[in-house]
Design a protein around this motif. Structure first.
Motif: not given
Ligand code: TYD
Length: 217
Positions: A89, A93, A132, A85
Motif C-alpha cells: 500500500e 501510494k 486489494r 500494510r
C-alpha cells in the motif's frame, strides 16, 4: 504516455506452479522495467516483510510440525496482511509500480483448489481483511508434468534433494493448483492473464511484455 507513467501506482503479480518458469519471468520483467526507467519495487509472498520472513520459515519448512490446512491458510493471510500494510500500500501510494512474486491468487490456487479449503471461506476472509486486487496478474502456465520435471532437475542441480514442501507434493496436487489458476483466469479474464510457459525464457518474456503493454495502453 510513457510506460513509467502508465505503471505508476499499479500492482502487478506473477503466479504459476513450481517449475513453470515464473521466477525467471519475474527476473526478466524486473530487468525490463529497469531498462524502461519504470520506478518499481520487487517483492514476494510469503516473505515480503521481516515478519513475513519469519512466517515463511514456518510455512516452507519441509520438516516442520503438522498443521491443519486452515492454520496454514491463516499464516499466508497473516503474511499478506503485514505485506500490504508495510510494503504494497505505501509503495503504490507513493506512485511506485509494485511487482510481486505471488499474492492472493496463490492462496486460492494452493489452499483452495489444491488443499480443498472452501473457496467461499477464502473469499470471505479476503473481504473481511480488506485485501486489494492486483491491477494485473500474469500466470505462467505450463503443464504440471513438465513443470515438476523442471523443478526437480533444478533442485538436484543446486544440490537440494527433492526440495521444498510443495515440490515434494504429488502430481495430483500440482494438477489441481494448475487447474485452479486456469479457472481464475476464466473467472477474472480482465485481470488474470494466462501466458503459455513453454518455449524459451525470452519467448515467454516477449509475451509477458505484450500482455502488460496491451493491458495498460
Ligand atoms: P517459493 O520458494 O517462493 O516458491 P516459488 O519460487 O515457486 O514461488 O515458495 C512459495 C510456496 O508457497 C509455493 O510452494 C507456493 C506456496 N504458497 C501458497 O501455498 N499459498 C500462498 O498464498 C502463497 C503466497 C504461496
Amino acid at each position: 504516455m510513457s510506460l513509467a507513467e502508465k505503471l505508476s501506482g499499479k500492482f502487478l503479480t506473477f503466479e504459476g506452479i513450481e517449475g513453470s518458469g515464473k521466477t525467471t519471468q519475474v527476473q526478466l520483467f524486473q530487468e525490463y522495467l529497469t531498462r524502461q526507467a519504470v520506478p518499481f519495487v520487487l517483492t514476494r509472498e510469503p516473505g515480503g516483510t521481516a515478519f513475513g520472513r519469519e512466517v515463511r520459515k514456518i510455512l516452507l519448512d519441509q520438516h516442520g510440525p503438522e498443521r491443519a490446512p486452515v492454520a496454514e491458510l491463516l499464516l499466508y493471510l497473516a503474511d499478506r496482511y503485514q505485506h500490504l500494510r508495510e510494503v504494497i500500500e505505501p509503495s503504490l501510494k507513493s506512485g511506485l509500480c509494485v511487482l510481486a512474486d505471488r499474492y492472493h491468487d496463490a492462496t486460492v490456487a494452493y489452499q483452495g483448489y489444491g488443499r480443498g479449503i472452501e473457496l467461499s471461506f477464502i473469499e470471505e476472509l479476503w473481504r473481511v481483511l480488506g485485501f486489494r486486487d492486483p491491477d494485473l496478474t500474469v500466470v505462467v502456465d505450463l503443464p504440471p508434468e513438465r513443470a515438476l520435471q523442471r523443478a526437480r532437475s533444478r533442485n538436484s542441480a543446486i544440490g537440494m534433494d527433492a526440495a521444498g514442501r510443495f515440490e515434494a507434493e504429488d502430481l495430483e496436487f500440482h494438477r489441481r493448483v494448475s487447474d485452479g489458476y486456469r479457472k481464475l483466469s476464466r473467472r477474472y479474464p480482465g485481470r488474470v492473464k494466462l501466458i503459455e510457459g513453454a518455449g524459451s525464457a525470452e519467448e515467454v518474456h516477449s509475451k509477458v511484455v505484450r500482455v502488460v503493454e496491451a493491458h495498460f495502453s
